[in-house]
Design a protein around this motif. Sequence first.
Motif, PDB file in Angstrom:
ATOM      1  N   UNK A  28      20.877  29.374  34.597  1.00  0.00           N
ATOM      2  CA  UNK A  28      19.132  29.480  34.251  1.00  0.00           C
ATOM      3  C   UNK A  28      18.898  29.319  32.878  1.00  0.00           C
ATOM      4  N   UNK A  29      19.792  29.639  31.883  1.00  0.00           N
ATOM      5  CA  UNK A  29      19.514  29.176  30.382  1.00  0.00           C
ATOM      6  C   UNK A  29      19.338  27.884  30.327  1.00  0.00           C
ATOM      7  N   UNK A  30      20.209  27.056  30.898  1.00  0.00           N
ATOM      8  CA  UNK A  30      20.364  25.659  30.649  1.00  0.00           C
ATOM      9  C   UNK A  30      19.361  24.753  31.579  1.00  0.00           C
ATOM     10  N   UNK A  31      19.118  25.343  32.506  1.00  0.00           N
ATOM     11  CA  UNK A  31      17.831  24.926  33.367  1.00  0.00           C
ATOM     12  C   UNK A  31      16.717  25.094  32.705  1.00  0.00           C
ATOM     13  N   UNK A  32      16.220  26.224  32.041  1.00  0.00           N
ATOM     14  CA  UNK A  32      15.070  26.250  31.547  1.00  0.00           C
ATOM     15  C   UNK A  32      15.003  26.028  29.931  1.00  0.00           C
ATOM     16  N   UNK A  33      16.052  25.973  29.477  1.00  0.00           N
ATOM     17  CA  UNK A  33      16.130  25.938  28.116  1.00  0.00           C
ATOM     18  C   UNK A  33      16.795  24.517  27.409  1.00  0.00           C
ATOM     19  N   UNK A  34      17.350  23.742  28.502  1.00  0.00           N
ATOM     20  CA  UNK A  34      17.934  22.574  28.079  1.00  0.00           C
ATOM     21  C   UNK A  34      19.369  22.574  27.497  1.00  0.00           C
ATOM     22  N   UNK A  35      19.514  21.370  26.685  1.00  0.00           N
ATOM     23  CA  UNK A  35      20.731  21.192  25.931  1.00  0.00           C
ATOM     24  C   UNK A  35      20.735  21.970  24.676  1.00  0.00           C
TER      25      UNK A  35
END
Length: 71
Positions: A28-35
């Motif tokens: 979820x963090x990757x999906x909404x926060x990116x790299x």
Amino acid sequence: MKIILDTNKKTITVPYNYSEKLAEMNRIAQEFGGDSVVKQTFTGYIDRIWKECIADSERHVVTAQKPKRSK
């Protein structure tokens, strides 16, 4: 998520699905926060939460209620 610190046994008990929950949080963090999002590691997550709670212990360190006796 409930994580139990046992100071007598010197153990930290995590839920049986802790790794799955951590992977989902990272997804979820990757999906909404990116790299730019830092992935949480197995022990890193516990360490981060511990430090946050201790830093503001007046608010985050609580005493459990006394168990009620059954009559």
